[in-house]
Structures are given as structure tokens and as C-alpha cells.
Design a protein around this motif. Structure first.
Motif, PDB file in Angstrom:
ATOM      1  N   GLU A  29      -1.310  -7.979  27.298  1.00  0.00           N
ATOM      2  CA  GLU A  29      -0.228  -7.736  26.344  1.00  0.00           C
ATOM      3  C   GLU A  29      -0.670  -8.311  25.008  1.00  0.00           C
ATOM      4  O   GLU A  29      -1.074  -9.470  24.938  1.00  0.00           O
ATOM      5  N   PHE A  30      -0.612  -7.526  23.955  1.00  0.00           N
ATOM      6  CA  PHE A  30      -1.117  -8.013  22.660  1.00  0.00           C
ATOM      7  C   PHE A  30      -0.259  -7.459  21.536  1.00  0.00           C
ATOM      8  O   PHE A  30       0.435  -6.455  21.679  1.00  0.00           O
ATOM      9  N   TYR A  31      -0.316  -8.150  20.403  1.00  0.00           N
ATOM     10  CA  TYR A  31       0.528  -7.823  19.253  1.00  0.00           C
ATOM     11  C   TYR A  31      -0.336  -7.095  18.242  1.00  0.00           C
ATOM     12  O   TYR A  31      -1.403  -7.568  17.882  1.00  0.00           O
ATOM     13  N   MET A  32       0.140  -5.948  17.793  1.00  0.00           N
ATOM     14  CA  MET A  32      -0.715  -5.086  16.990  1.00  0.00           C
ATOM     15  C   MET A  32       0.076  -4.436  15.871  1.00  0.00           C
ATOM     16  O   MET A  32       1.240  -4.094  16.043  1.00  0.00           O
ATOM     17  N   LYS A  33      -0.582  -4.287  14.734  1.00  0.00           N
ATOM     18  CA  LYS A  33      -0.056  -3.443  13.670  1.00  0.00           C
ATOM     19  C   LYS A  33      -0.746  -2.109  13.815  1.00  0.00           C
ATOM     20  O   LYS A  33      -1.988  -2.040  13.813  1.00  0.00           O
ATOM     21  N   ASP A  34       0.018  -1.029  13.979  1.00  0.00           N
ATOM     22  CA  ASP A  34      -0.609   0.284  13.962  1.00  0.00           C
ATOM     23  C   ASP A  34       0.095   1.162  12.941  1.00  0.00           C
ATOM     24  O   ASP A  34       1.308   1.315  12.944  1.00  0.00           O
ATOM     25  N   ALA A  35      -0.713   1.732  12.046  1.00  0.00           N
ATOM     26  CA  ALA A  35      -0.205   2.588  10.976  1.00  0.00           C
ATOM     27  C   ALA A  35      -0.721   4.005  11.185  1.00  0.00           C
ATOM     28  O   ALA A  35      -1.756   4.206  11.834  1.00  0.00           O
ATOM     29  N   TYR A  36      -0.001   4.973  10.630  1.00  0.00           N
ATOM     30  CA  TYR A  36      -0.350   6.383  10.782  1.00  0.00           C
ATOM     31  C   TYR A  36      -0.101   7.063   9.448  1.00  0.00           C
ATOM     32  O   TYR A  36       0.941   6.845   8.830  1.00  0.00           O
ATOM     33  N   SER A  37      -1.071   7.870   9.014  1.00  0.00           N
ATOM     34  CA  SER A  37      -0.907   8.591   7.752  1.00  0.00           C
ATOM     35  C   SER A  37      -0.754  10.076   8.016  1.00  0.00           C
ATOM     36  O   SER A  37      -1.308  10.607   8.984  1.00  0.00           O
ATOM     37  N   SER A  87       3.083   7.472   4.998  1.00  0.00           N
ATOM     38  CA  SER A  87       2.428   6.520   5.904  1.00  0.00           C
ATOM     39  C   SER A  87       3.490   5.652   6.567  1.00  0.00           C
ATOM     40  O   SER A  87       4.350   5.102   5.881  1.00  0.00           O
ATOM     41  N   LEU A  88       3.427   5.547   7.870  1.00  0.00           N
ATOM     42  CA  LEU A  88       4.364   4.719   8.633  1.00  0.00           C
ATOM     43  C   LEU A  88       3.548   3.716   9.445  1.00  0.00           C
ATOM     44  O   LEU A  88       2.464   4.027   9.914  1.00  0.00           O
ATOM     45  N   TYR A  89       4.115   2.531   9.603  1.00  0.00           N
ATOM     46  CA  TYR A  89       3.430   1.551  10.453  1.00  0.00           C
ATOM     47  C   TYR A  89       4.460   0.794  11.261  1.00  0.00           C
ATOM     48  O   TYR A  89       5.645   0.772  10.928  1.00  0.00           O
ATOM     49  N   GLN A  90       3.981   0.174  12.322  1.00  0.00           N
ATOM     50  CA  GLN A  90       4.831  -0.714  13.089  1.00  0.00           C
ATOM     51  C   GLN A  90       4.031  -1.953  13.466  1.00  0.00           C
ATOM     52  O   GLN A  90       2.793  -1.928  13.487  1.00  0.00           O
ATOM     53  N   SER A 122       0.828  -1.209   0.000  1.00  0.00           N
ATOM     54  CA  SER A 122       0.000   0.000   0.000  1.00  0.00           C
ATOM     55  C   SER A 122       0.862   1.259   0.000  1.00  0.00           C
ATOM     56  O   SER A 122       0.341   2.368  -0.090  1.00  0.00           O
ATOM     57  N   GLY A 123       2.197   1.088   0.130  1.00  0.00           N
ATOM     58  CA  GLY A 123       3.089   2.249   0.119  1.00  0.00           C
ATOM     59  C   GLY A 123       3.494   2.742   1.496  1.00  0.00           C
ATOM     60  O   GLY A 123       4.203   3.736   1.619  1.00  0.00           O
ATOM     61  N   ALA A 124       3.057   2.049   2.548  1.00  0.00           N
ATOM     62  CA  ALA A 124       3.469   2.444   3.904  1.00  0.00           C
ATOM     63  C   ALA A 124       4.859   1.882   4.202  1.00  0.00           C
ATOM     64  O   ALA A 124       5.278   0.892   3.613  1.00  0.00           O
ATOM     65  N   HIS A 125       5.591   2.544   5.106  1.00  0.00           N
ATOM     66  CA  HIS A 125       6.946   2.131   5.455  1.00  0.00           C
ATOM     67  C   HIS A 125       6.971   1.638   6.896  1.00  0.00           C
ATOM     68  O   HIS A 125       6.432   2.292   7.790  1.00  0.00           O
ATOM     69  N   GLU A 126       7.687   0.533   7.109  1.00  0.00           N
ATOM     70  CA  GLU A 126       7.737  -0.021   8.460  1.00  0.00           C
ATOM     71  C   GLU A 126       8.743   0.725   9.337  1.00  0.00           C
ATOM     72  O   GLU A 126       9.858   1.028   8.923  1.00  0.00           O
ATOM     73  N   VAL A 127       8.333   1.012  10.545  1.00  0.00           N
ATOM     74  CA  VAL A 127       9.227   1.505  11.589  1.00  0.00           C
ATOM     75  C   VAL A 127       9.059   0.574  12.791  1.00  0.00           C
ATOM     76  O   VAL A 127       8.164  -0.265  12.811  1.00  0.00           O
ATOM     77  N   VAL A 128       9.937   0.687  13.756  1.00  0.00           N
ATOM     78  CA  VAL A 128       9.792  -0.093  14.987  1.00  0.00           C
ATOM     79  C   VAL A 128       9.940   0.876  16.148  1.00  0.00           C
ATOM     80  O   VAL A 128      11.017   1.434  16.365  1.00  0.00           O
ATOM     81  N   LEU A 129       8.850   1.110  16.841  1.00  0.00           N
ATOM     82  CA  LEU A 129       8.864   2.064  17.944  1.00  0.00           C
ATOM     83  C   LEU A 129       9.043   1.310  19.254  1.00  0.00           C
ATOM     84  O   LEU A 129       8.698   0.138  19.359  1.00  0.00           O
ATOM     85  N   PRO A 130       9.586   1.981  20.260  1.00  0.00           N
ATOM     86  CA  PRO A 130       9.833   1.300  21.525  1.00  0.00           C
ATOM     87  C   PRO A 130       8.539   0.980  22.274  1.00  0.00           C
ATOM     88  O   PRO A 130       7.529   1.671  22.116  1.00  0.00           O
ATOM     89  N   THR A 131       8.582  -0.072  23.079  1.00  0.00           N
ATOM     90  CA  THR A 131       7.428  -0.395  23.922  1.00  0.00           C
ATOM     91  C   THR A 131       7.383   0.536  25.132  1.00  0.00           C
ATOM     92  O   THR A 131       6.303   0.808  25.657  1.00  0.00           O
ATOM     93  N   ILE A 132       8.562   0.999  25.565  1.00  0.00           N
ATOM     94  CA  ILE A 132       8.626   1.888  26.728  1.00  0.00           C
ATOM     95  C   ILE A 132       8.927   3.299  26.253  1.00  0.00           C
ATOM     96  O   ILE A 132       9.823   3.511  25.430  1.00  0.00           O
ATOM     97  N   GLN A 133       8.178   4.251  26.762  1.00  0.00           N
ATOM     98  CA  GLN A 133       8.447   5.641  26.394  1.00  0.00           C
ATOM     99  C   GLN A 133       8.345   6.540  27.607  1.00  0.00           C
ATOM    100  O   GLN A 133       7.793   6.158  28.637  1.00  0.00           O
ATOM    101  N   SER A 134       8.911   7.705  27.451  1.00  0.00           N
ATOM    102  CA  SER A 134       8.797   8.730  28.482  1.00  0.00           C
ATOM    103  C   SER A 134       7.364   9.252  28.511  1.00  0.00           C
ATOM    104  O   SER A 134       6.691   9.304  27.485  1.00  0.00           O
ATOM    105  N   ALA A 135       6.901   9.647  29.683  1.00  0.00           N
ATOM    106  CA  ALA A 135       5.548  10.201  29.807  1.00  0.00           C
ATOM    107  C   ALA A 135       5.455  11.612  29.220  1.00  0.00           C
ATOM    108  O   ALA A 135       4.352  12.123  29.019  1.00  0.00           O
TER     109      ALA A 135
END
Lengths: 435, 435
Positions: free
Chosen positions: B154-162, B131-134, B64-77
Motif C-alpha cells: 500500500e503506497f501513497y501516490m500523486k498521479d496526474a493525467y493530461s 490536467s487532473l491529478y489526485q 502548473s495549472g492542474a486541478h485536484e480530484v479525489v478518486l476512490p480506492t475501490i472501483q468496479s472491474a
């Protein structure tokens, strides 16, 4: 992939905060972006490399007979209280309570979880040997994260665990894994040196770290220089585990200068980046958690276990430390984010545009991955970008060459640029690279 | 894979704690094992299915033209304080402090992280659309986890953002993603029904949930029955987005019985399992975090964004809810953990052993995945195991058939068993299944 549609935020300046070359190049090549201290987002170019390394590691593990599982990142503290490590593990373990005030933690390593699975499902000597692995994010709250993804807090890791009836079986599992590691690193384009590591209070000789030799490595290694030759050959041939075990090769803490059997002239001292660790720890966790099996004569015995790690996110940086030059990264073919950089030197010129489109279509049809620089920008900028991100081959298409029916092909590793007829270029590249 | 060497802890009894059929079958088939409340370990059989679904989702997103990224599970608030969601998000968000007492959280959804990446790197209308997804683990601390991996913590998910310049572009991105979703679900062997979901305070008509129709679904749906026919065709053809948008299809909260334009005879009411959600939310996060671009006329404007989720771990359960019978799971070919079950009905009989070994080798050479039951156990047990774990085809090799030169082939879905000559069996299976 057309670069005009890609997400590749390269940097011209050298980032101030980066102390080692891999960190600098990963930031400059738009591979990663720091989210917060020691925690990174992997941007598209970095994500492809991460996934390629993951796929090679998975493939070699599967071939070794191990089975993939996926364990949770969050677990209850109960198992760790049972093993005694909840108190023993330091501040690097991220601990918290869930909404019901139960003690939880973010998995820093999975011996407890895996031993729990073993005690639930492995009952008899007939269920063994068995090897399970996972590729999953881990978190260790490093007090001083540094060197980018090399020593980050959240990191991607393959961890495998072997289950055997006795020490003899466990040793076989250990050496099977050693062979799988050597093949894996070879496929990644790396020579990794196995050195003996401190096995801790359990003792024995079955603990090896795998190191990539690099001046920025945090470990100091001492080994017989013959080891490097053996390792350079090992990936392609039957792995000579006995010969490797016979050679002197020690991590700093294991090295004893007084009693080193290797003459100084043959002893290599080098810095290394640890990318793998294999470890036989016997019945430590199976006894603590009661993971027992019934032996063939009816005796109840604790399972003999080993654990085997490969740092996947760290490998991305280690490969760059081992393979770069002044201009940027030089990817080994197996993990390159794209195999070919196609450079249109005059976007808007109809001959250049048509030829590039034709090359692009034909390469993709052949199963080759291509990053096509179709941006409206100068040749110097395009060359610098492609040298920086380190794709193995560049195909440069310009109006002058096209008049003579030629394009240029640059090998990123050797730096050699060849002028070559358009037809031969495609044949040569697809023959070398087609999947 | 030889079953004698595999890790497949099937259960004969029905687990008491499991309320829905997918949870029961996943436990009985040895696919998952509960680690703690709402948190599961995926055992080898479950892991293969999870990875297969992940690969199909990734492939369709890339196309579809989206690009994969990998974002961290832990982030700063910090980012969540900036967006205002740190306080607004309830107790489902796992919050904690790191060793330096900084507020951190486990990513429940990544709008903030993605908007932060957008504001760092997207500067101009020329950088859009993007478009980016992880594909990453998420954690939501459900107060009452249930139905196994269907509503775990805890669940495994594809989330994309345009990311688009304006609403017009964002609508195009939205419908591009809708098409990708329909193709994805079709490849997974599912018919997923898109219904309008509550877009929340932002309003508008651009929020759809994708549901698998199943009596155990937690959502109640109302839609024009023509939608099912359209969806059943859509995966294979050009996706008729306009026709889909024209039909009445509402999630319970959006359904208004008083003003429903569909006559009762054409209105279908059904329960659904939500497996995907697409959502255009405009400039909500880009305004909060200052993710702006320069428009073609020099104006500074906030980026228009949408987000698009697919629940990968939940899909494993949803596929089972949609495809099973009394005896067990019936996997669609595309996600089956192995394509063929090879059953040796008399292990130790040299004709059976040799024939099975020969079939096994030839299927694997053809690129077909096989689970070979080489255990010393009865035929009834073997049939029940393979029916339970639901591989699409069974090849049954017994001494009686071999004397006549035949084997049996069972199609798991139809239940039809054919006696067929050994030669035709291999030809037929490899022709149907070879990669």
C-alpha cells in the motif's frame, strides 16, 4: 482560477437518482461523479471543499493535543480474529484474500489497529495520556448505499483514539475531545447538537453523537430546547461541557417518553444527520489484545480507551443540507471552494476585460481565492452558475456600471446586491476576506 | 511540541529485518511501524513528513495549472474489462467481490477512472487542454515487498493525467509537467535525474523516469555527466527542458552500449531510486473507452493523454537514502518534521527550565516548529535522539552555558556546534526559519 480553464461540469437538469437536496446539488454543481454504486469521484470543486474541511478538522485535533498518524486502508484479518470482531462484524466489512491467500480486509474502523500500536509502544503510566488520530478512507459495504456521499460505501473519516491509565483520565480525554468537536463544527459554520447515544453492552453515559439538524436526517432526536442556544454560543466561548451534560438530549433509542424529565413544551423533537460520534469503551480492546501498561505502583493494567469519529466526506453533504436555497449551495466562508466569484458580464469588451483582470490580480495578491467567470456566455447563465456553486461573494462587472465607475457586489447568503464604486469594492472585499 | 507528551517510539537497536538504510532509520526514528507484510502504519513523526511532501507536491501541481480530484480506492472491474487491462494486469492487482458478488478491485493506477471522467465531461476542443491529478493510496500486491515503504504494497501516490486535442498539445502538457516535477524535487531538497524510460509498445520518446541517485537504488542508469549539473541548477532557474532532452540519459533497458554517443569518460553509470514517472501514451485509453472530443472543424477525435506519477510515501525513504549519516537522518528544511530541536540539558534546574520555556514560546510565536526535549534523561541520550530524527537545528540549553549567557546551536547537516549568546540565538534562528 479562470472558469474557462477550470473543470466544472455543472448540470442544468436535476438528476433523477438523487433523493436529497445535498446529493442533487453536489451533482448539479459538478462536485462529485458516481463511479459505481455508493462510490464517488470527487471532482475539483468538491475536492477543494473536502480538503478544506480536512484541514480544519486536523488543525483542531492538533490543538487538542492529539497526534496524527496514517494507518493503512488494507490490513490483515489477524487482529480482528484476536479481538473477536472478524466473525462479529457483518457483511459491511470488505473481506478478501491476497495473492498468498492470507485473509485481509479493508479497514471499516481502526480500534484493532490502534490498540495494536498501543500495545507495541505504550508501556508505562508515564507514556499516558495519549491521543492519536488519522484522516483516512474507510470502506463499509452498505447493502443499500443512498443519499450520495451521505451514506456511501467508501468515505473519508477522521478517527481518533485516546489512551488513559484509568476511567478518570479517560473521562478527561473524552471531554477534551467533546470541546474540540464543538469548536470544529463551529469553524465549519455548523451548529452540531450532541445527544446521548446507545453505549451498547459496555454501558455508562459516555457516548455522544453530534448531529446537524436537517429534515432529511436519518436519526430522530429529543432534546431540551435550551441545548440549541448553548451550542450556538459554545464554539466562540469556553465550551460549557457541564451545562451540556446536564441537559436532556437523546438519540431515539435512548429516549424514554415515560420518564423524560423535560416538559413537552421545552422538548424539541428533530431529525438529525450524524456527523460525529465520541465513545468511551473502557478496556474492551486493550483486554482482548493485551494492551497493558505498568501503573505507578507496578501493577499491570489494561489501557482505558475511547474512540472519536468525524465523517469528513459526509460533512460536505451535511453542510449543504444545512445551508442552501432554491438557487443552490450557500457555503460558509471557512469551507467555500473559492471566496469570491468574479463575473465578467461582457467578455470581449475591453473595459470589462481590463477591470476584471485588474480586480482578479489584486484579489489574488491579497491572498483571496477567486473564481473568475471569463466565459463567452450570457449574464443569466453566469449568475445561475455562481448561485448554484454557492461562493460567498459575487463581484459583477458590466459595461454600464463601469461607465459610472461602479460594480455590483452580491452577498450569496443574504441575496443583497449593492452597487458600489470600484475602489470601495476592492477595499471592502480584501478587508473582509484577506487571509 | 513537548517530547514528554509526544508519541516518538525510537529504537536503540538496529532492526534485523531492514536491509536498506532508509528502512532502518525510519523504524529507529519511530516514523513507521509494520502492520503486516508490505503494509505500514505511519506514526506521528512519519506522518508529518508524509503530509509535508504531499503539500509541496500539491502546491507545485496547482501552480502548473492542474486541478485536484479525489478518486476512490475501490472501483468496479467494469472499466478495466472495457480497457482490456482486467485480464492483462497481473496478480499485483487486488481483486475481490463485493457483497452483491460484483467484481471489484483496489485501484493500482487510475488511467481507466480518469478516462471515464474525460468521456463523461470533456466534449469539445474548447474543454482542452485539461490536467487532473489526485493524491491517493494505491495498492499493488507485490509478491515480495521489501525495503520498507520503498517497495510496499500500500503506497501513497500523486498521479496526474493530461488531456489534449493532439500530439502537439500533449507534448506541451508533458513538458509543463516535467518542469513542475523538477521544481517539486528541488523544493524537497533533492536532485532528481530524468532518464528516458521504455515507452512500451506505443513507442515514441516521451517517457521519462525521475531518479534519486543512491547506491541502494533498484534501477541502473546511464547518462551524460553534464545532466547532474543542469539538474542541480534547474530547480532555481527557468527549467532548460531542451538542454535536458538533448543529453543522453537512459534507464538500463534503453541504454545501448554499442551506439551510445557519449564517450566513456563522460558517461556516468549510477543506481537510482525511481520517484517519478511521466508518460505520454496517446490515444490508447481514450480509444478503448471512447473518450472523444469534437475538434474545431467538427471532427470527432480521441483525446491524447499522458500520465504522471510521483511516489509520495516512497519519497520519504528516498530523501533519507539521499540525506543521512552514521548518526541518523538529515532532513532538508522543507520537509523536516520540526525545524528546531530544543534540548534542555538539565530538566528541573530552574534557569534551564525557564530559559527553555521562554525560547520555546518565542519560537512558536514566530511560526517556527519546535520539538522540545523536556524529558528527565541524560544529555547523551538527548543528543542521540535528535541526531537520529534529524531536525535541521538543535538548540542546547545547559546550566554552565546559561551562567555565561550562552546556548549552543548545532547545525545537523554540517555538524558544526556554535556557542552563541542567548539573544543572538533567537534572532538568528527566527530570521532563518520564520514562516
Amino acid at each position: 482560477m479562470r472558469l474557462s480553464q477550470y473543470f466544472l461540469p455543472t448540470l442544468k437538469e436535476t438528476p433523477q437518482e438523487a433523493q436529497v437536496v445535498s446529493h442533487r446539488l453536489m451533482l448539479r454543481a459538478g462536485m462529485i461523479s458516481q463511479s459505481t454504486s455508493g462510490i464517488y469521484s470527487w471532482l475539483p470543486l468538491g475536492s477543494i471543499v473536502l480538503r478544506k474541511i480536512e484541514a480544519i478538522v486536523r488543525n483542531e485535533l492538533n490543538q487538542s493535543g492529539a497526534h496524527e498518524v496514517v494507518l493503512p486502508t488494507i490490513q490483515s484479518a489477524d487482529l480482528w480474529k484476536e479481538s473477536g470482531r472478524y466473525d462479529a462484524y457483518g457483511a459491511e466489512m470488505l473481506r478478501f484474500q491476497d495473492r498468498h491467500d492470507r485473509d485481509m480486509l479493508y479497514t471499516p474502523t481502526a480500534e484493532e489497529l490502534m490498540t495494536d500500536i498501543a500495545r507495541r509502544y505504550l508501556r508505562s503510566y508515564r507514556d499516558l495520556p495519549q491521543s492519536l488520530y488519522q484522516i483516512q478512507w474507510k470502506f463499509r459495504d452498505e447493502i443499500r448505499p443512498r443519499f450520495g456521499v451521505m451514506r456511501g460505501r467508501e468515505f473519508y473519516m477522521k478517527d481518533a483514539y485516546s489512551f488513559d491509565v484509568n476511567e478518570k483520565g479517560a473521562r478527561e480525554s473524552y471531554f477534551r475531545m467533546m470541546r474540540a468537536y464543538i469548536k470544529t463544527f463551529d469553524r465549519l459554520g455548523l451548529t452540531a447538537v450532541p445527544v446521548r447515544a446507545d453505549p451498547g453492552p459496555i454501558g455508562g453515559d459516555l457516548s455522544h453523537e453530534f448531529h446537524i439538524i436537517a429534515s432529511t436526517g436519518e436519526s430522530l432526536l429529543y432534546y431540551d430546547r435550551k441545548l440549541e442556544d448553548i451550542m450556538a454560543e459554545s464554539g466562540h466561548t469556553e465550551v460549557p461541557v457541564d451545562a451540556i451534560m446536564d441537559l436532556y438530549a437523546m438519540e431515539e433509542e435512548m429516549h424514554d417518553p415515560e420518564n423524560c424529565p423535560v416538559p413537552a413544551s421545552d422538548l424539541r423533537q428533530a431529525r438529525g444527520i450524524e456527523v460525529g460520534h465520541i465513545f468511551y469503551f473502557g478496556t474492551k480492546y486493550s483486554e482482548a489484545l493485551g494492551a497493558n501498561i505498568t501503573d505507578f505502583d507496578g501493577k499491570i493494567l489494561p489501557i482505558h480507551m475511547g474512540s472519536y469519529g468525524i465523517g469528513i466526506s459526509r460533512l460536505v453533504a451535511a453542510i449543504i443540507e444545512a445551508s442552501h436555497d432554491e438557487a443552490g449551495i450557500i457555503w460558509p466562508e471557512s469551507v467555500a471552494p473559492f471566496q469570491i466569484a468574479l463575473i465578467n458580464l461582457k467578455v470581449g469588451d475591453s473595459a470589462c476585460d481590463e477591470t476584471c483582470q485588474n480586480i482578479y490580480d489584486r484579489l489574488i495578491e491579497s491572498g483571496v481565492t477567486v473564481l473568475y467567470d471569463d466565459r463567452q456566455t450570457g449574464a443569466g447563465d453566469k449568475f445561475a452558475t455562481m448561485d448554484l456553486i454557492g461562493l460567498p461573494w459575487q463581484v459583477r462587472v458590466g459595461p454600464k456600471g463601469l461607465k459610472a465607475g461602479t460594480v455590483e457586489i452580491k452577498c450569496r447568503r443574504s441575496g443583497v446586491v449593492q452597487e458600489i464604486s470600484l475602489g470601495s469594492a476592492l477595499t471592502q472585499l480584501t478587508a473582509t476576506l484577506a487571509a
